[in-house]
Design a protein around this motif. Structure first.
Motif, PDB file in Angstrom:
ATOM      1  N   GLY A   1       0.536  -1.194  -0.119  1.00  0.00           N
ATOM      2  CA  GLY A   1       0.063  -0.412  -0.252  1.00  0.00           C
ATOM      3  C   GLY A   1       1.325   1.279  -0.023  1.00  0.00           C
ATOM      4  N   TYR A   2       2.269   1.379   0.508  1.00  0.00           N
ATOM      5  CA  TYR A   2       2.993   2.381   0.486  1.00  0.00           C
ATOM      6  C   TYR A   2       4.054   2.773  -0.545  1.00  0.00           C
ATOM      7  CZ  TYR A   2       6.903  -0.555  -1.242  1.00  0.00           C
ATOM      8  OH  TYR A   2       7.975  -0.937  -2.156  1.00  0.00           O
ATOM      9  N   LEU A   3       2.603   2.324  -1.743  1.00  0.00           N
ATOM     10  CA  LEU A   3       3.372   2.503  -2.866  1.00  0.00           C
ATOM     11  C   LEU A   3       2.600   3.639  -3.729  1.00  0.00           C
ATOM     12  CD1 LEU A   3       4.281  -0.740  -4.998  1.00  0.00           C
ATOM     13  CD2 LEU A   3       6.382   0.986  -4.721  1.00  0.00           C
ATOM     14  N   SER A   4       1.410   3.168  -3.534  1.00  0.00           N
ATOM     15  CA  SER A   4      -0.105   4.755  -4.313  1.00  0.00           C
ATOM     16  C   SER A   4       0.225   5.558  -2.780  1.00  0.00           C
ATOM     17  CB  SER A   4      -1.117   3.965  -3.206  1.00  0.00           C
ATOM     18  OG  SER A   4      -1.122   2.236  -4.339  1.00  0.00           O
ATOM     19  N   ASP A   5       0.828   5.478  -1.623  1.00  0.00           N
ATOM     20  CA  ASP A   5       0.855   6.411  -1.186  1.00  0.00           C
ATOM     21  C   ASP A   5       2.360   7.854  -0.896  1.00  0.00           C
ATOM     22  OD1 ASP A   5      -0.858   6.284   0.067  1.00  0.00           O
ATOM     23  OD2 ASP A   5       0.378   5.172   2.327  1.00  0.00           O
ATOM     24  N   VAL A   6       3.460   7.029  -2.095  1.00  0.00           N
ATOM     25  CA  VAL A   6       4.291   7.641  -2.467  1.00  0.00           C
ATOM     26  C   VAL A   6       3.943   8.239  -3.814  1.00  0.00           C
ATOM     27  CG1 VAL A   6       7.129   7.409  -2.976  1.00  0.00           C
ATOM     28  CG2 VAL A   6       6.384   6.008  -1.703  1.00  0.00           C
ATOM     29  N   ALA A   7       3.297   7.118  -5.017  1.00  0.00           N
ATOM     30  CA  ALA A   7       2.788   7.773  -5.819  1.00  0.00           C
ATOM     31  C   ALA A   7       2.001   9.250  -6.083  1.00  0.00           C
ATOM     32  CB  ALA A   7       1.874   6.586  -6.942  1.00  0.00           C
ATOM     33  N   ALA A   8       1.268   8.994  -4.969  1.00  0.00           N
ATOM     34  CA  ALA A   8       0.625  10.287  -4.984  1.00  0.00           C
ATOM     35  C   ALA A   8       0.880  11.358  -4.820  1.00  0.00           C
ATOM     36  CB  ALA A   8      -0.612   9.631  -3.800  1.00  0.00           C
ATOM     37  N   ALA A   9       2.103  11.156  -3.900  1.00  0.00           N
ATOM     38  CA  ALA A   9       3.127  12.232  -3.039  1.00  0.00           C
ATOM     39  C   ALA A   9       4.014  12.847  -4.328  1.00  0.00           C
ATOM     40  CB  ALA A   9       3.763  12.139  -2.342  1.00  0.00           C
ATOM     41  N   VAL A  10       4.122  11.817  -5.175  1.00  0.00           N
ATOM     42  CA  VAL A  10       5.030  12.675  -6.919  1.00  0.00           C
ATOM     43  C   VAL A  10       3.682  12.961  -7.286  1.00  0.00           C
ATOM     44  CG1 VAL A  10       6.161  11.616  -8.844  1.00  0.00           C
ATOM     45  CG2 VAL A  10       6.320  10.589  -6.555  1.00  0.00           C
ATOM     46  N   LEU A  11       2.956  12.885  -7.388  1.00  0.00           N
ATOM     47  CA  LEU A  11       1.928  13.892  -8.301  1.00  0.00           C
ATOM     48  C   LEU A  11       1.467  14.804  -7.904  1.00  0.00           C
ATOM     49  CD1 LEU A  11      -0.617  11.030  -9.957  1.00  0.00           C
ATOM     50  CD2 LEU A  11       1.569  11.407 -11.249  1.00  0.00           C
ATOM     51  N   ARG A  12       1.804  15.001  -6.645  1.00  0.00           N
ATOM     52  CA  ARG A  12       1.199  16.720  -5.755  1.00  0.00           C
ATOM     53  C   ARG A  12       2.442  17.143  -6.175  1.00  0.00           C
ATOM     54  NH1 ARG A  12      -1.163  13.099  -2.007  1.00  0.00           N
ATOM     55  NH2 ARG A  12       1.012  13.482  -0.459  1.00  0.00           N
ATOM     56  N   GLU A  13       3.343  16.962  -6.250  1.00  0.00           N
ATOM     57  CA  GLU A  13       4.337  17.874  -6.484  1.00  0.00           C
ATOM     58  C   GLU A  13       5.105  18.351  -8.777  1.00  0.00           C
ATOM     59  OE1 GLU A  13       9.620  18.068  -5.159  1.00  0.00           O
ATOM     60  OE2 GLU A  13       8.249  16.930  -3.578  1.00  0.00           O
ATOM     61  N   GLU A  14       4.740  16.872  -8.991  1.00  0.00           N
ATOM     62  CA  GLU A  14       4.504  17.040 -10.478  1.00  0.00           C
ATOM     63  C   GLU A  14       3.457  16.778 -10.964  1.00  0.00           C
ATOM     64  OE1 GLU A  14       7.075  18.190 -13.253  1.00  0.00           O
ATOM     65  OE2 GLU A  14       8.257  17.764 -11.592  1.00  0.00           O
ATOM     66  N   PRO A  15       2.231  17.618 -10.829  1.00  0.00           N
ATOM     67  CA  PRO A  15       0.937  16.948 -11.263  1.00  0.00           C
ATOM     68  C   PRO A  15       1.210  16.307 -12.729  1.00  0.00           C
ATOM     69  CG  PRO A  15       0.660  19.157 -10.088  1.00  0.00           C
ATOM     70  CD  PRO A  15       2.257  18.593 -10.162  1.00  0.00           C
ATOM     71  N   ASN A  16       1.869  16.714 -14.029  1.00  0.00           N
ATOM     72  CA  ASN A  16       1.822  16.456 -15.324  1.00  0.00           C
ATOM     73  C   ASN A  16       3.227  15.519 -15.446  1.00  0.00           C
ATOM     74  OD1 ASN A  16      -0.288  18.710 -15.583  1.00  0.00           O
ATOM     75  ND2 ASN A  16       2.078  19.911 -15.429  1.00  0.00           N
ATOM     76  N   ALA A  17       3.266  14.517 -14.418  1.00  0.00           N
ATOM     77  CA  ALA A  17       4.348  13.437 -14.518  1.00  0.00           C
ATOM     78  C   ALA A  17       4.249  11.819 -15.176  1.00  0.00           C
ATOM     79  CB  ALA A  17       4.796  12.871 -13.191  1.00  0.00           C
ATOM     80  N   LEU A  18       2.942  12.147 -15.157  1.00  0.00           N
ATOM     81  CA  LEU A  18       2.266  10.947 -16.293  1.00  0.00           C
ATOM     82  C   LEU A  18       2.361  11.303 -17.418  1.00  0.00           C
ATOM     83  CD1 LEU A  18      -0.891   9.169 -13.433  1.00  0.00           C
ATOM     84  CD2 LEU A  18       2.097   8.095 -14.852  1.00  0.00           C
ATOM     85  N   SER A  19       1.721  12.768 -18.229  1.00  0.00           N
ATOM     86  CA  SER A  19       2.023  12.761 -19.208  1.00  0.00           C
ATOM     87  C   SER A  19       3.116  13.542 -20.017  1.00  0.00           C
ATOM     88  CB  SER A  19       1.325  14.698 -19.352  1.00  0.00           C
ATOM     89  OG  SER A  19       1.769  15.583 -18.685  1.00  0.00           O
ATOM     90  N   LEU A  20       4.621  13.512 -19.114  1.00  0.00           N
ATOM     91  CA  LEU A  20       5.946  13.559 -19.757  1.00  0.00           C
ATOM     92  C   LEU A  20       6.323  12.336 -20.410  1.00  0.00           C
ATOM     93  CD1 LEU A  20       7.149  14.656 -16.876  1.00  0.00           C
ATOM     94  CD2 LEU A  20       6.764  16.042 -18.140  1.00  0.00           C
ATOM     95  N   SER A  21       7.379  12.509 -21.154  1.00  0.00           N
ATOM     96  CA  SER A  21       7.946  11.338 -22.395  1.00  0.00           C
ATOM     97  C   SER A  21       7.424  10.058 -21.114  1.00  0.00           C
ATOM     98  CB  SER A  21       8.799  11.742 -22.723  1.00  0.00           C
ATOM     99  OG  SER A  21       9.869  12.095 -22.391  1.00  0.00           O
ATOM    100  N   PRO A  22       8.015   8.782 -22.098  1.00  0.00           N
ATOM    101  CA  PRO A  22       8.401   7.964 -20.688  1.00  0.00           C
ATOM    102  C   PRO A  22       9.694   8.121 -20.233  1.00  0.00           C
ATOM    103  CG  PRO A  22       7.889   6.922 -23.139  1.00  0.00           C
ATOM    104  CD  PRO A  22       7.985   8.496 -23.014  1.00  0.00           C
ATOM    105  N   ASP A  23      10.627   8.239 -20.856  1.00  0.00           N
ATOM    106  CA  ASP A  23      12.318   9.004 -19.751  1.00  0.00           C
ATOM    107  C   ASP A  23      11.784  10.085 -18.821  1.00  0.00           C
ATOM    108  OD1 ASP A  23      13.190   6.775 -21.189  1.00  0.00           O
ATOM    109  OD2 ASP A  23      13.917   8.183 -22.533  1.00  0.00           O
ATOM    110  N   GLU A  24      10.866  10.937 -18.988  1.00  0.00           N
ATOM    111  CA  GLU A  24      10.591  11.989 -18.629  1.00  0.00           C
ATOM    112  C   GLU A  24      10.287  11.553 -17.335  1.00  0.00           C
ATOM    113  OE1 GLU A  24      11.339  16.125 -21.386  1.00  0.00           O
ATOM    114  OE2 GLU A  24       9.431  15.097 -21.192  1.00  0.00           O
TER     115      GLU A  24
END
Length: 554
Positions: free
Chosen positions: A198-221
Motif C-alpha cells: 500500500g505504501y506505493l500508492s501513497d508515494v505515487a500520490a505524493a509524486v503527483l502532488r509535487e509534479e501533477p503532469n508527471a504521467l503526461s511526460l515522455s516515458p524517460d521524463e
C-alpha cells in the motif's frame, strides 16, 4: 576494590613471589584473569594464574597457587585466599575493599564502565543501508538497534565512531521501484519484477502532488520525475522512521555520487593498471580468488556497465581516504559472500584486508499467540519496523532486537514483549531503575540523602551476602562493556543488566533500606542508599548504551 584493581594486585604479588624464589617473572601474562566463582561459597573472586604460569616456570600449579595465596592474605582489602582444585586461588575481599566499587561508581557517574581500549581509532560503522524502495523491514530494524548500540559501545571504549548509511540510489532495484511507482500512479498492477504494498500508492500520490503532469511526460521524463521525487520521499520516510526509533546517522552516503564523481571509473582504471583486473568473456574480472574469495568477480560487465562490486570498491577507497582505520559493515543474512569479496577488494587496492570487518545479522520473525506474524498493513508480505514498534513500543523493540546475538535467527514473541510485567526482560530492567528512583524519592521525603561525596559513608557495613552479590555485580560492568566492544556484541550488556536487576531485587527483598515508623536512619541506612544509588547509576548507564530509556516512574 574493583576486579581490575584486584587483578593488578594479584599480578604485583605474583611478581614478588616469583622474584623472591629466583623464578622467571616474565612468564606472567600482561593481564591477570579475575572471575567470580559460580558458587559464592568458594569466595568473591578467583584467579587461574598459577595454572597459566606453573608449567612455564617448572613448578607444580598447586604449589604456586599456595605461594600466591599466602602472599595475598594480609594485603589491603584481601580477607582470605585459599587454594582450590588443580591450582585456582579463591579470594574473599574485606567489606570495606568491596565498598570501593560503590565509591568508584558514584564518583565516575555516567563515565563508569567507559575505557580507552579503542582510543585513537577512527571507525566507520555502516549499518542498515536498506534500499530506498520501501519501509524498513525487520532485518534492517535489527541492524538499526544493534548498530546504534554497537556505535555507543565502541565510543564508550574511546573510539571515534562515524555512523554511516549507504544510500543505494543507483542500480536495478531503483529502476524496479520507479516502474512500480508509475504503475501505482496509473492504477495498474505492479510489474512482474516490481514491488507491492500500500505504501506505493501513497508515494505515487505524493509524486503527483509535487509534479501533477508527471504521467503526461515522455516515458524517460516520467521515469526521471518518479525517480527523483519518489526515491527522495522514500528515503526521507526511512530517515524519519529511524529517528523515531532512536537511531540517527552522522553520514548519509549516496551510492550514485561514486558514479557521478568518477570515483568508480578511477578505481577501475587503477585496478586495470596494476593487473588486478583481467578481461574475459567481454567483461573485466577482479582476481579476487588470489585474496581468498571463492571465485573471481565481474567488476565491469560485458555491456560496459559497472557491476555492484565496482561501487563497493570505490566506496571502500573513499572511506580510507576519509581517514578511517577500521571499516565495519553490518550486512544481512544473504550477504555472507561479501566478507571475502570486500577483503579481496581491500587487498587488490594494496590495503590491509583486516581493515574490513563484516558482521552478518540473521533474520527476525514475529510471533503472536504461537503463530508467525507475516502480513504488514503497508508493505504486503514484509513485516516492517513500524509494525514492530506499533506492537510493543520503541524501548521493547530495541531491547528485544539487541538482547540476542545477531548470529542466530531471532523470534520476537509480541505477547511477551508487550507485557508490563517482569516476564518482559526490558520491563524487568526498567522496573528496577524505576524502583530505585522511587526509593530515592522516599528517602528524600524522610529527609535522608546520600552525602554529595561518599567519602564519609561507611561502606564496610555492607556485609550481608545479598549486598556483596550486588556490589560484585556492579564491579563487572567495565569488563562487560569492554568485552561487548571487543567482540562487537552489545547483547552482552542487555544480559548483564538483567543480572544486575536480579541482584538488586534479591538485595531489596533481603535488606531493608529505609527506616520504618519511628526508626532513625543509621550509618547502615546511608551505606545501603549509596549502594542503591550506584545500582541506579549503572542501570541508567547500561540502558543508555543500548539506546533504551531509564524511566523514573512506571
Amino acid at each position: 576494590m574493583t576486579p581490575a584493581a584486584l587483578a593488578d594486585l594479584v599480578r604485583a604479588v605474583a611478581v614478588d613471589v616469583l622474584t623472591s624464589r629466583d623464578l622467571d617473572d616474565t612468564a606472567l601474562p600482561p593481564a591477570v584473569t579475575i572471575e567470580r566463582p559460580r558458587n559464592p561459597e568458594h569466595g568473591d573472586y578467583a584467579t587461574n594464574l598459577a595454572l597459566q604460569v606453573a608449567k612455564k616456570i617448572g613448578v607444580a600449579p598447586r604449589d604456586l597457587a599456595g605461594w600466591l595465596a599466602d602472599a595475598l592474605v594480609g594485603r589491603d582489602g584481601v580477607a582470605a585466599a585459599d587454594v582450590a582444585g588443580p591450582g585456582f586461588v579463591n579470594l574473599r575481599l574485606a567489606a570495606d575493599a568491596q565498598g570501593q566499587i560503590v565509591r568508584e561508581v558514584l564518583e565516575r557517574g555516567s563515565g563508569y564502565g567507559h575505557g580507552d581500549a579503542l582510543a585513537g581509532r577512527r571507525i566507520n560503522l555502516e549499518f542498515v543501508s536498506a534500499n530506498p524502495t520501501g519501509p524498513l523491514h525487520l532485518g534492517g530494524t535489527r541492524w538499526a538497534a544493534v548498530g546504534d548500540a554497537l556505535g555507543r559501545v565502541l565510543a564508550a571504549q574511546g573510539a571515534e565512531v562515524v555512523r554511516e548509511y549507504y544510500f543505494n540510489d543507483a542500480g536495478a532495484q531503483i529502476d524496479r521501484f520507479v516502474r512500480s511507482l508509475v504503475a501505482a500512479a496509473r492504477g495498474e498492477a505492479p510489474p512482474e519484477d516490481g514491488y507491492a504494498g500500500g505504501y506505493l500508492s501513497d508515494v505515487a500520490a505524493a509524486v503527483l502532488r509535487e509534479e501533477p503532469n508527471a504521467l503526461s511526460l515522455s516515458p524517460d521524463e516520467c521515469a526521471e520525475a518518479f525517480r527523483r521525487i519518489g526515491v527522495g520521499l522514500m528515503f526521507e520516510e526511512i530517515k524519519r522512521s529511524l529517528h523515531e526509533f532512536g537511531t540517527d546517522f552522522d553520514v548519509y552516503f549516496h551510492e550514485d555520487s561514486l558514479h557521478a564523481s568518477g570515483a568508480v571509473s578511477e578505481v577501475v582504471e587503477e585496478l586495470k593498471a596494476h593487473e588486478h583486473l583481467y578481461p574475459a568473456e567481454g567483461a573485466w574480472w577482479l582476481r579476487s580468488t588470489e585474496y581468498g574469495d571463492d571465485k573471481d568477480r565481474v567488476v565491469i560487465k560485458s555491456d560496459g556497465a559497472p557491476a555492484y562490486i565496482a561501487g563497493d570498491i570505490a566506496y571502500f577507497r573513499d572511506k580510507r581516504r576519509r581517514g578511517f582505520d577500521l571499516c565495519i559493515y553490518m550486512l544481512g543474512a544473504d550477504h555472507h559472500g561479501y566478507i571475502a569479496r570486500l577483503k579481496a577488494a581491500a587487498a587488490a587496492l594494496d590495503d590491509d584486508p583486516d581493515v574490513v570487518e563484516v558482521l552478518i545479522g540473521q533474520m527476525v520473525n514475529l510471533v503472536s499467540e504461537g503463530r508467525p506474524v507475516r502480513m504488514s498493513k503497508r508493505a504486503g508480505t514484509v513485516v516492517t519496523m513500524e509494525d514492530l514498534v506499533d506492537a510493543v513500543g520503541v524501548d521493547a523493540a530495541r531491547y528485544a532486537l539487541i538482547r540476542s546475538s545477531v548470529d542466530a535467527t531471532l523470534d520476537i514473541d509480541l505477547d511477551l514483549w508487550s507485557k508490563r510485567s517482569n516476564d518482559n526482560p526490558v520491563y524487568y530492567v526498567q522496573y528496577a531503575h524505576a524502583r530505585l528512583s522511587s526509593l530515592e524519592r522516599g528517602a528524600a521525603d524522610l529527609g535522608i540523602k546520600v552525602p554529595d561525596g561518599v567519602a564519609d559513608v561507611d561502606l564496610s557495613l555492607l556485609t550481608h551476602p545479598r549486598e556483596g552479590d550486588l556490589v560484585r555485580t556492579l564491579g563487572e560492568f567495565p569488563k562487560v562493556v569492554a568485552t561487548a566492544a571487543a567482540l562487537r556484541e552489545p547483547h552482552r550488556i542487555a544480559r548483564y543488566l538483567e543480572e544486575l536487576a536480579s541482584a538488586y531485587h534479591k538485595f531489596y527483598d533481603a535488606c531493608r533500606v529505609l527506616p520504618q515508623g519511628d526508626e532513625e536512619a543509621t550509618p547502615l541506612t546511608t551505606a545501603r542508599l549509596a549502594l542503591c544509588a550506584a545500582t541506579r547509576q549503572l542501570l541508567g548507564n547500561g540502558l543508555g548504551l543500548l539506546g533504551v530509556t531509564a524511566p523514573e516512574r512506571m
